[in-house]
Design a protein around this motif. Structure first.
Motif, PDB file in Angstrom:
ATOM      1  N   GLY A  79       0.838  -1.191   0.000  1.00 30.50           N
ATOM      2  CA  GLY A  79       0.000   0.000   0.000  1.00 30.50           C
ATOM      3  C   GLY A  79       0.871   1.238   0.000  1.00 30.50           C
ATOM      4  N   ASN A  80       0.525   2.227  -0.817  1.00 30.59           N
ATOM      5  CA  ASN A  80       1.339   3.437  -0.953  1.00 30.59           C
ATOM      6  C   ASN A  80       0.484   4.689  -0.797  1.00 30.59           C
ATOM      7  OD1 ASN A  80       2.251   1.292  -3.147  1.00 30.59           O
ATOM      8  ND2 ASN A  80       4.106   2.282  -2.412  1.00 30.59           N
ATOM      9  N   PHE A  81       1.072   5.689  -0.186  1.00 30.17           N
ATOM     10  CA  PHE A  81       0.475   7.023  -0.131  1.00 30.17           C
ATOM     11  C   PHE A  81       1.555   8.026  -0.520  1.00 30.17           C
ATOM     12  CE2 PHE A  81      -0.135  10.992   2.324  1.00 30.17           C
ATOM     13  CZ  PHE A  81      -1.286  11.440   1.676  1.00 30.17           C
ATOM     14  N   LEU A  82       1.293   8.828  -1.555  1.00 33.35           N
ATOM     15  CA  LEU A  82       2.256   9.798  -2.052  1.00 33.35           C
ATOM     16  C   LEU A  82       1.673  11.194  -1.956  1.00 33.35           C
ATOM     17  CD1 LEU A  82       2.556   7.016  -3.787  1.00 33.35           C
ATOM     18  CD2 LEU A  82       4.058   8.365  -5.227  1.00 33.35           C
ATOM     19  N   LEU A  83       2.523  12.149  -1.644  1.00 30.63           N
ATOM     20  CA  LEU A  83       2.106  13.531  -1.494  1.00 30.63           C
ATOM     21  C   LEU A  83       3.236  14.428  -2.000  1.00 30.63           C
ATOM     22  CD1 LEU A  83       0.021  15.569  -0.232  1.00 30.63           C
ATOM     23  CD2 LEU A  83       1.373  15.410   1.869  1.00 30.63           C
ATOM     24  N   ALA A  84       2.900  15.419  -2.833  1.00 27.85           N
ATOM     25  CA  ALA A  84       3.927  16.315  -3.371  1.00 27.85           C
ATOM     26  C   ALA A  84       3.371  17.714  -3.547  1.00 27.85           C
ATOM     27  CB  ALA A  84       4.459  15.790  -4.699  1.00 27.85           C
ATOM     28  N   LYS A  85       4.204  18.697  -3.273  1.00 25.70           N
ATOM     29  CA  LYS A  85       3.839  20.108  -3.416  1.00 25.70           C
ATOM     30  C   LYS A  85       4.886  20.799  -4.278  1.00 25.70           C
ATOM     31  CE  LYS A  85       2.306  24.305  -2.596  1.00 25.70           C
ATOM     32  NZ  LYS A  85       1.134  24.825  -3.327  1.00 25.70           N
ATOM     33  N   SER A  86       4.417  21.471  -5.332  1.00 20.83           N
ATOM     34  CA  SER A  86       5.302  22.190  -6.245  1.00 20.83           C
ATOM     35  C   SER A  86       5.303  23.672  -5.911  1.00 20.83           C
ATOM     36  CB  SER A  86       4.844  21.986  -7.692  1.00 20.83           C
ATOM     37  OG  SER A  86       5.680  22.686  -8.591  1.00 20.83           O
ATOM     38  N   PHE A  87       6.469  24.315  -6.046  1.00 26.51           N
ATOM     39  CA  PHE A  87       6.608  25.729  -5.731  1.00 26.51           C
ATOM     40  C   PHE A  87       7.001  26.486  -7.001  1.00 26.51           C
ATOM     41  CE2 PHE A  87       7.538  23.270  -1.954  1.00 26.51           C
ATOM     42  CZ  PHE A  87       6.705  23.861  -1.000  1.00 26.51           C
ATOM     43  N   LYS A  88       6.012  27.165  -7.595  1.00 28.21           N
ATOM     44  CA  LYS A  88       6.213  28.000  -8.784  1.00 28.21           C
ATOM     45  C   LYS A  88       6.875  27.233  -9.928  1.00 28.21           C
ATOM     46  CE  LYS A  88       6.498  32.304  -6.139  1.00 28.21           C
ATOM     47  NZ  LYS A  88       7.301  33.515  -5.840  1.00 28.21           N
ATOM     48  N   SER A  98       5.050   3.746   2.300  1.00 27.73           N
ATOM     49  CA  SER A  98       4.726   2.441   1.721  1.00 27.73           C
ATOM     50  C   SER A  98       4.687   1.406   2.834  1.00 27.73           C
ATOM     51  CB  SER A  98       5.769   2.047   0.667  1.00 27.73           C
ATOM     52  OG  SER A  98       5.878   3.041  -0.334  1.00 27.73           O
ATOM     53  N   TYR A  99       3.597   0.660   2.871  1.00 30.37           N
ATOM     54  CA  TYR A  99       3.448  -0.379   3.877  1.00 30.37           C
ATOM     55  C   TYR A  99       3.366  -1.723   3.168  1.00 30.37           C
ATOM     56  CZ  TYR A  99       1.869  -2.810   8.091  1.00 30.37           C
ATOM     57  OH  TYR A  99       1.776  -3.669   9.169  1.00 30.37           O
ATOM     58  N   TYR A 114       6.276  -7.473   7.896  1.00 30.11           N
ATOM     59  CA  TYR A 114       5.776  -6.160   7.536  1.00 30.11           C
ATOM     60  C   TYR A 114       6.944  -5.179   7.484  1.00 30.11           C
ATOM     61  CZ  TYR A 114       6.223  -4.326  12.319  1.00 30.11           C
ATOM     62  OH  TYR A 114       6.722  -3.896  13.523  1.00 30.11           O
ATOM     63  N   SER A 115       6.782  -4.164   6.685  1.00 31.16           N
ATOM     64  CA  SER A 115       7.785  -3.094   6.628  1.00 31.16           C
ATOM     65  C   SER A 115       7.095  -1.777   6.327  1.00 31.16           C
ATOM     66  CB  SER A 115       8.856  -3.387   5.569  1.00 31.16           C
ATOM     67  OG  SER A 115       8.310  -3.295   4.269  1.00 31.16           O
ATOM     68  N   LEU A 116       7.656  -0.720   6.839  1.00 31.10           N
ATOM     69  CA  LEU A 116       7.198   0.635   6.574  1.00 31.10           C
ATOM     70  C   LEU A 116       8.351   1.397   5.948  1.00 31.10           C
ATOM     71  CD1 LEU A 116       5.038   2.847   6.805  1.00 31.10           C
ATOM     72  CD2 LEU A 116       5.977   3.402   9.058  1.00 31.10           C
ATOM     73  N   ILE A 117       8.122   1.929   4.755  1.00 32.00           N
ATOM     74  CA  ILE A 117       9.146   2.647   4.016  1.00 32.00           C
ATOM     75  C   ILE A 117       8.697   4.091   3.836  1.00 32.00           C
ATOM     76  CG2 ILE A 117      10.556   2.721   1.924  1.00 32.00           C
ATOM     77  CD1 ILE A 117       9.743  -0.215   1.446  1.00 32.00           C
TER      78      ILE A 117
END
Length: 294
Positions: A79-88, A98-99, A114-117
């Motif tokens: 399972g993955n969760f991605l988050l990104a913020k761009s600046f100009k 990632s789990y 189990y692993s958490l990355i």
């Protein structure tokens, strides 16, 4: 008999992928990337480059997030969760969690893994040159062992963009674990990537990448993304990819490495699907849901 042989192959693949130290970092990630042969090193403006080339985050929408799920061999769940913020449109800050978890049972015993990355990425653009720096932190636990394993790695990326061509290179997992076996410290799988991408005038994307793992494994990754419908703010694409392993000494290398996928985008919504056939072992699916905020 065939069923038992297939179960043995799955077990060996699981043991090679998970139980042999920190090679869990080599698992495929990304609903789009997997269908393109795990091949994003030279493709700019893609949030999934958190896992392939940190320099490729520059140019994404001002704010993006993505949820992904992949069920891999030996009932490995990702399972993955991605988050990104761009600046100009000049720099981007991104992170992912990632789990990975699975349970493997035999006649005598069962084990849980189990692993958490966690990945932290910063990328910046200077004219046509993109630079990226990332940090990977991995924590894993195997129920057969009494210890918790921890590793930290540095990721470096460079991407050059010239109109329709892009060239990318990355070095991933430069680091060391904090886990020891006897007096020896386990190493994490450092790999080098060299890629090229070309986007035609009708938005067809051609990708190629060479990956070399410092443990001696070499592979060539190719991918094709073909748009079948394009609207003003929506499009539908089909994808195909392949991974050619050149130095794999396992019988598993004979399994087909072709992948297929679909991509759908409408305004701020992105849906990616990958289909991975692995011969007699079975079929595997990767699904991702993304949101873009302009």
């Amino acid at each position: 008999m065939v069923k038992h042989i297939n179960s043995l192959i799955v077990f060996l693949l699981f043991a090679n992928t998970v139980l042999s130290g920190f090679t869990i970092l080599n698992l495929p990630h990304g609903g789009r990337a997997v269908s393109l042969g795990e091949n994003l090193c030279a493709l700019p403006e893609e949030i999934e480059n958190i896992y392939y080339n940190p320099a490729g985050l520059v140019g994404i929408q001002p704010f993006e997030l993505k949820f992904m799920y992949f069920k891999w061999v030996a009932d490995i769940n990702i399972g993955n969760f991605l988050l990104a913020k761009s600046f100009k449109n000049k720099s981007t800050l991104g992170t992912s969690f990632s789990y990975v978890w699975t349970q493997l049972e035999s006649e005598n015993q069962s084990s849980n893994y189990y692993s958490l990355i966690n990945n932290l990425v910063y990328s910046i653009k200077f004219n046509k040159t993109y630079f990226g720096l990332g940090l990977t932190i991995l924590h894993e636990k195997i129920s057969l062992e009494e210890r918790n394993n921890l590793a930290v790695g540095i990721n470096l990326g460079l991407l050059l963009r010239f109109q329709r061509f892009s060239f990318g290179t990355s070095v991933r997992n430069i680091g060391q674990s904090f886990t020891t076996i006897g007096s020896a410290t386990e190493t994490i799988p450092t790999n080098l990537n060299f890629g090229i991408s070309y986007i035609t005038s009708n938005h067809i994307i051609l990708l190629s990448n060479v990956k070399y793992n410092l443990n001696g494994h070499l592979s060539i990754h190719t991918g094709l993304e073909l748009p079948i419908y394009r609207g003003i703010r929506e499009d539908i694409s089909i994808r195909v990819g392949n991974i050619l392993k050149l130095t794999e000494d396992s019988e598993i290398s004979s399994i087909s490495n072709f992948r297929f996928g679909l991509g759908f985008k409408k305004e701020g919504l992105k849906i990616d699907y990958s289909f991975v056939p692995l011969g007699e072992i079975g079929f595997f699916h990767y699904l991702s849901l993304g949101f873009m905020f302009y």
